[in-house]
Design a protein around this motif. Structure first.
Motif, PDB file in Angstrom:
ATOM      1  N   LEU A  51       0.983  -1.282   0.100  1.00 34.81           N
ATOM      2  CA  LEU A  51      -0.011   0.016   0.034  1.00 34.81           C
ATOM      3  C   LEU A  51       0.887   1.360  -0.086  1.00 34.81           C
ATOM      4  CD1 LEU A  51      -2.966   1.176   0.365  1.00 34.81           C
ATOM      5  CD2 LEU A  51      -2.601   0.995   2.746  1.00 34.81           C
ATOM      6  N   PHE A  52       1.907   1.371   0.841  1.00 34.64           N
ATOM      7  CA  PHE A  52       2.755   2.453   1.121  1.00 34.64           C
ATOM      8  C   PHE A  52       3.705   2.430  -0.190  1.00 34.64           C
ATOM      9  CE2 PHE A  52       1.590   4.951   4.510  1.00 34.64           C
ATOM     10  CZ  PHE A  52       0.443   4.062   4.941  1.00 34.64           C
ATOM     11  N   LYS A  90       1.603   4.393  -2.748  1.00 29.62           N
ATOM     12  CA  LYS A  90       1.766   5.817  -2.477  1.00 29.62           C
ATOM     13  C   LYS A  90       3.118   6.410  -2.976  1.00 29.62           C
ATOM     14  CE  LYS A  90      -1.276   5.574   1.694  1.00 29.62           C
ATOM     15  NZ  LYS A  90      -2.222   6.679   1.824  1.00 29.62           N
ATOM     16  N   LEU A 111       3.481   6.780  -6.561  1.00 32.75           N
ATOM     17  CA  LEU A 111       2.608   7.858  -6.970  1.00 32.75           C
ATOM     18  C   LEU A 111       3.305   9.271  -6.847  1.00 32.75           C
ATOM     19  CD1 LEU A 111      -0.036   8.915  -8.308  1.00 32.75           C
ATOM     20  CD2 LEU A 111      -1.160   8.630  -6.177  1.00 32.75           C
ATOM     21  N   ALA A 148      -0.628   4.494 -14.646  1.00 34.86           N
ATOM     22  CA  ALA A 148      -1.699   4.735 -13.217  1.00 34.86           C
ATOM     23  C   ALA A 148      -1.429   3.223 -12.601  1.00 34.86           C
ATOM     24  CB  ALA A 148      -3.211   4.433 -14.141  1.00 34.86           C
ATOM     25  N   LEU A 177      -1.441   6.890 -18.757  1.00 38.05           N
ATOM     26  CA  LEU A 177      -2.710   7.977 -18.499  1.00 38.05           C
ATOM     27  C   LEU A 177      -3.080   8.718 -19.523  1.00 38.05           C
ATOM     28  CD1 LEU A 177      -0.497   9.480 -15.520  1.00 38.05           C
ATOM     29  CD2 LEU A 177      -2.458   8.270 -15.166  1.00 38.05           C
ATOM     30  N   TRP A 219      -4.540  13.823 -11.952  1.00 41.12           N
ATOM     31  CA  TRP A 219      -3.813  12.730 -11.393  1.00 41.12           C
ATOM     32  C   TRP A 219      -2.560  13.524 -10.888  1.00 41.12           C
ATOM     33  CZ3 TRP A 219       1.380  11.767 -12.844  1.00 41.12           C
ATOM     34  CH2 TRP A 219       2.068  10.599 -12.299  1.00 41.12           C
ATOM     35  N   ARG A 272      -2.410  16.412  -9.535  1.00 32.11           N
ATOM     36  CA  ARG A 272      -2.673  17.069  -8.244  1.00 32.11           C
ATOM     37  C   ARG A 272      -2.765  15.908  -7.220  1.00 32.11           C
ATOM     38  NH1 ARG A 272      -4.431  22.373  -6.684  1.00 32.11           N
ATOM     39  NH2 ARG A 272      -4.833  23.486  -8.194  1.00 32.11           N
ATOM     40  N   ARG A 273      -3.213  14.814  -7.251  1.00 32.28           N
ATOM     41  CA  ARG A 273      -3.088  13.721  -6.466  1.00 32.28           C
ATOM     42  C   ARG A 273      -1.834  13.309  -6.120  1.00 32.28           C
ATOM     43  NH1 ARG A 273      -8.586  10.578  -6.617  1.00 32.28           N
ATOM     44  NH2 ARG A 273      -7.385   9.400  -5.417  1.00 32.28           N
ATOM     45  N   ARG A 316       0.922  14.952  -6.296  1.00 30.13           N
ATOM     46  CA  ARG A 316       1.626  15.975  -5.250  1.00 30.13           C
ATOM     47  C   ARG A 316       1.196  15.900  -4.007  1.00 30.13           C
ATOM     48  NH1 ARG A 316       0.995  21.197  -9.504  1.00 30.13           N
ATOM     49  NH2 ARG A 316       3.011  20.726 -10.764  1.00 30.13           N
ATOM     50  N   LEU A 317       0.006  15.890  -3.788  1.00 23.83           N
ATOM     51  CA  LEU A 317      -0.642  15.840  -2.320  1.00 23.83           C
ATOM     52  C   LEU A 317      -0.170  14.697  -1.761  1.00 23.83           C
ATOM     53  CD1 LEU A 317      -2.411  16.791  -0.128  1.00 23.83           C
ATOM     54  CD2 LEU A 317      -4.499  15.410  -1.378  1.00 23.83           C
ATOM     55  N   VAL A 318      -0.018  13.429  -2.386  1.00 20.91           N
ATOM     56  CA  VAL A 318       0.639  11.908  -1.508  1.00 20.91           C
ATOM     57  C   VAL A 318       1.975  12.612  -1.483  1.00 20.91           C
ATOM     58  CG1 VAL A 318       1.257   9.931  -2.020  1.00 20.91           C
ATOM     59  CG2 VAL A 318      -0.996  10.535  -2.763  1.00 20.91           C
ATOM     60  N   LEU A 352       3.467  15.412  -0.813  1.00 22.72           N
ATOM     61  CA  LEU A 352       3.505  16.434   0.299  1.00 22.72           C
ATOM     62  C   LEU A 352       3.207  15.671   1.705  1.00 22.72           C
ATOM     63  CD1 LEU A 352       3.123  19.258   1.502  1.00 22.72           C
ATOM     64  CD2 LEU A 352       0.731  19.116   1.050  1.00 22.72           C
ATOM     65  N   SER A 353       2.344  14.801   1.473  1.00 26.67           N
ATOM     66  CA  SER A 353       1.880  13.951   2.710  1.00 26.67           C
ATOM     67  C   SER A 353       3.086  13.470   3.467  1.00 26.67           C
ATOM     68  CB  SER A 353       0.875  13.042   2.467  1.00 26.67           C
ATOM     69  OG  SER A 353       0.672  12.299   3.697  1.00 26.67           O
ATOM     70  N   ILE A 410      -3.011  12.920   5.361  1.00 27.82           N
ATOM     71  CA  ILE A 410      -3.645  14.033   4.934  1.00 27.82           C
ATOM     72  C   ILE A 410      -4.097  13.918   3.346  1.00 27.82           C
ATOM     73  CG2 ILE A 410      -1.573  15.242   3.935  1.00 27.82           C
ATOM     74  CD1 ILE A 410      -2.771  17.783   4.876  1.00 27.82           C
ATOM     75  N   GLU A 411      -3.663  12.875   2.738  1.00 27.31           N
ATOM     76  CA  GLU A 411      -3.972  12.790   1.319  1.00 27.31           C
ATOM     77  C   GLU A 411      -5.189  11.799   1.467  1.00 27.31           C
ATOM     78  OE1 GLU A 411      -1.747  11.107   2.644  1.00 27.31           O
ATOM     79  OE2 GLU A 411      -1.023   9.376   1.914  1.00 27.31           O
ATOM     80  N   PHE A 435      -8.967  13.198  -0.377  1.00 24.19           N
ATOM     81  CA  PHE A 435      -9.855  12.505  -1.289  1.00 24.19           C
ATOM     82  C   PHE A 435     -11.126  12.058  -0.621  1.00 24.19           C
ATOM     83  CE2 PHE A 435      -5.363  10.964  -2.861  1.00 24.19           C
ATOM     84  CZ  PHE A 435      -4.981  12.189  -3.516  1.00 24.19           C
ATOM     85  N   PHE A 494       5.797  23.707   4.194  1.00 25.28           N
ATOM     86  CA  PHE A 494       5.088  22.497   4.200  1.00 25.28           C
ATOM     87  C   PHE A 494       3.628  23.021   4.645  1.00 25.28           C
ATOM     88  CE2 PHE A 494       8.582  19.621   4.606  1.00 25.28           C
ATOM     89  CZ  PHE A 494       8.503  19.010   3.303  1.00 25.28           C
ATOM     90  N   GLU A 543      -3.314  22.678  -0.269  1.00 29.98           N
ATOM     91  CA  GLU A 543      -4.225  21.564  -0.716  1.00 29.98           C
ATOM     92  C   GLU A 543      -5.570  21.466   0.151  1.00 29.98           C
ATOM     93  OE1 GLU A 543      -3.389  19.598  -2.814  1.00 29.98           O
ATOM     94  OE2 GLU A 543      -1.087  19.603  -3.270  1.00 29.98           O
ATOM     95  N   TRP A 548      -9.056  21.071  -1.936  1.00 30.98           N
ATOM     96  CA  TRP A 548      -9.852  19.701  -1.711  1.00 30.98           C
ATOM     97  C   TRP A 548     -10.824  19.809  -0.822  1.00 30.98           C
ATOM     98  CZ3 TRP A 548      -8.545  15.866  -5.442  1.00 30.98           C
ATOM     99  CH2 TRP A 548      -7.229  15.765  -5.750  1.00 30.98           C
ATOM    100  N   ARG A 555      -7.949   8.798 -11.366  1.00 26.01           N
ATOM    101  CA  ARG A 555      -7.357   7.557 -10.909  1.00 26.01           C
ATOM    102  C   ARG A 555      -6.007   7.834 -10.427  1.00 26.01           C
ATOM    103  NH1 ARG A 555      -6.194   3.687 -15.712  1.00 26.01           N
ATOM    104  NH2 ARG A 555      -5.768   5.691 -16.890  1.00 26.01           N
ATOM    105  N   ALA A 556      -5.580   6.935  -9.422  1.00 25.40           N
ATOM    106  CA  ALA A 556      -4.410   7.270  -8.670  1.00 25.40           C
ATOM    107  C   ALA A 556      -2.981   6.406  -9.611  1.00 25.40           C
ATOM    108  CB  ALA A 556      -4.166   6.782  -7.418  1.00 25.40           C
TER     109      ALA A 556
END
Lengths: 233, 350
Positions: free
Chosen positions: A117-118, A121, A124, A182, A188, A196, A198-199, A201-203, A205-206, B221-222, B226, B252, B259, B263, B349-350
């Protein structure tokens, strides 16, 4: 005799699965002592005594495995210090017994699903950074970027890290494969690239901001220098 | 109320505590956990500005006078709601159990509220306790800490079937704000304990309840973002985001705020200081003062005066039915309501 530097190199291949960073650069290796007869003694310390036991276990067990593979190493002891499940984790890692043995009745399986799972992430986030890099070329638009193949990608460490992880996850990584994929390995489309990214970048950032908080806490608790520090706290 | 540059802000602090972590309250045989927990919190405090750091001794136990000064006198807070954390396996009276927080009720009438809690592993007895607590204190919200240890178990999830009667009881009693706080353990331990998927499922099953995910799901946070875009009744509690990042990691922090505004949106974000980890004063001043550091953030929503007013107090006042003085409400036409555009963006999609 095996050099400490060689053992450190091995430890640098161990990642915090939650942060996608080597435990060495995060400052999680508290000490590493190499004895004359090939005995290696590693102590790990995490940012807080309450860090999640599953990730703590993965790092301790991966560290033991990585150091064991160094030629000439005879015995490896990996000890997790200052953690509220240290006793359980150290006993199970020392015996090579697995996470389930560390926490009988508290675990429903092994940690490989959590690791994957990680990894997904992390992939991505890594691909997001590559995509950002590709879009910096003023001639590149979304349609051009999604049409790129692996063989079109620049020679860059982030690209190499992406491809290595794709290989590990069983996703296409060959020269003719799409440069960005993907989660199921498919290419993609130009239409979905912006969201995609945006997502991604958010991951990213996290992962990075969690790493930042971990570093801040390690600096406060153990005086570990923090090269990413923004402001003296 | 915080006033600066001719603007007045109603301040609702949605997340604070009145705890006792002094050695006298440590459970015999569990001292290492009680000590480790509070020292970990104390390390978090050091991520704020140096002149707001406390000694460990003061941090372990502070007085009602300290609370009054830090929160109401110096801290600009109009209304505060305390969120209990029991941890009774480590702290004899609890870390900040409902009764401990309730000691402040008489002192700050109309300005201080307590939230309750429940733990589905307590079964029928827990359900009766929730009802009794609510009868006594009339709270409008509960705080759920899923990593709480209980009788050999190291945690639970909102999707556990045992939780269902508790949500039904909340609906029945009008306890509509469910604050969820994730922690490092849960059953089973091989799952990601910080995962917020269970909140997603609970929020869908209980559209009449509001789910406030504390510290915006950090360290996930991601996943939180979502989820929050898709669930109209899921809110972001900003505790920890401001305290741990605004001062120590401003870049950060800027990215996180951008974000969240993109979102989740300014209508669903709520300020929380997490006092006594961090004092409210510098967080409120900083938030109102804050803006993106440079133009690399141009594709994120702006942090407008209206957004600041909503996030600092107006959003929470709406959830807790707290009356806001006329002069502190948004002026006619000030700010624009959230649109559905953001929500439609997540079908990717991720």
């Amino acid at each position: 005799m095996i050099s400490q530097a060689r053992v450190f190199e091995a430890l640098a291949t161990v990642h915090d699965p939650e942060l996608d960073e080597p435990i060495t650069s995060l400052g999680f290796v508290g000490s590493c002592v190499v004895g004359e007869r090939g005995d290696v003694d590693v102590h790990l310390r995490l940012p807080t005594p309450q860090c999640a036991p599953n990730f703590a276990y993965l790092m301790a067990s991966d560290a033991r495995e990585a150091v064991s593979r160094v030629p000439g190493v005879r015995a490896v002891g990996v000890v997790l210090d200052d953690h509220y499940t240290a006793a359980e984790i150290n006993a199970a890692v020392g015996a090579g017994a697995g996470f389930g043995a560390a926490f009988p009745n508290e675990s429903a399986g092994d940690l490989e699903a959590l690791r994957e799972l990680f990894q997904r992430k992390a992939l991505l986030a890594r691909q997001g950074r590559v995509c950002t890099m590709l879009l910096e070329d003023p001639a590149a638009d979304d349609a051009a970027v999604v049409a790129l193949r692996v063989c079109d990608l620049p020679d860059h460490p982030e690209v190499a890290r992406c491809l290595a992880l794709r290989r590990e996850l069983g996703l296409p990584y060959e020269p003719h494969a799409p440069a960005l994929v993907a989660g199921d390995g498919s290419p993609l489309t130009a239409g979905e690239l912006a969201l995609w990214l945006r997502r991604a970048r958010l991951v990213g950032l996290s992962l990075e901001s969690n790493g930042g908080i971990c570093r801040s806490l390690l600096r406060v608790r153990h005086g570990v220098p923090d090269p990413t520090e923004e402001v003296a706290t | 109320m915080y006033e600066t540059d001719g603007e007045k802000y109603f301040v609702f602090d949605t997340h604070l505590h009145f705890w006792d972590a002094s050695p006298a309250n440590w459970v015999q045989g569990a001292e290492q956990y009680a000590k480790g927990w509070i020292e970990c919190f104390h390390a978090y405090q050091s991520l704020g500005p140096a002149d707001t750091h406390w000694s460990l001794e003061h941090f372990q136990k502070y007085s009602a006078d300290d609370f009054e000064k830090d929160v109401y006198v110096d801290g600009y807070v109009d209304v505060a709601v305390s969120q209990p954390t029991y941890l009774k396996e480590w702290y004899a009276k609890g870390f900040n159990a409902l009764e401990q927080n309730a000691e402040l009720l008489d002192r700050f009438p109309g300005r201080f509220m307590v939230n309750g809690r429940f733990d589905p592993r307590e079964g029928e007895a827990g359900l009766a306790q929730l009802e009794a607590d609510h009868e006594r204190y009339g709270f409008k919200g509960v705080k759920l800490y899923t990593a709480e240890w209980h009788d050999g178990s190291r945690g639970w999830a909102l999707t556990d079937p045992a939780a269902e009667p508790f949500f039904a009881k909340c609906e029945e009693l009008g306890i509509k704000n469910i604050h969820v706080h994730k922690g490092p353990t849960i059953w089973p331990l091989d799952k990601d304990s910080f995962d917020v998927k269970d909140v997603d499922i609970a929020a869908t099953s209980h559209p009449d309840l509001n789910f406030v995910v504390e510290h915006v799901g950090l360290p996930r946070i991601e996943d939180f973002c979502f989820m929050a875009t898709q669930e109209p009744n899921v809110y972001a509690g900003l505790s920890v985001v401001v305290g741990a990042l605004m001062h120590a990691r401003p870049r950060f922090f800027a990215k996180c705020m951008g974000e969240l505004l993109f979102w989740v949106g300014e209508d669903k974000m709520m300020f929380g200081s997490d006092y006594a980890i961090w004092e409210p004063k510098w967080q409120i001043e900083g938030l109102v003062d804050w803006d993106y550091p440079d133009d690399t953030f141009s594709d994120f929503p702006r942090w407008t005066t209206a957004a600041k007013k909503k996030v600092l107090g107006l959003n929470a006042a709406r959830l807790y039915d707290v009356e806001v003085p006329e002069e502190l409400q948004l002026a006619e036409g000030e700010g624009t309501p959230a649109t559905e555009d953001d929500a439609q963006l997540v079908e990717g999609r991720a």
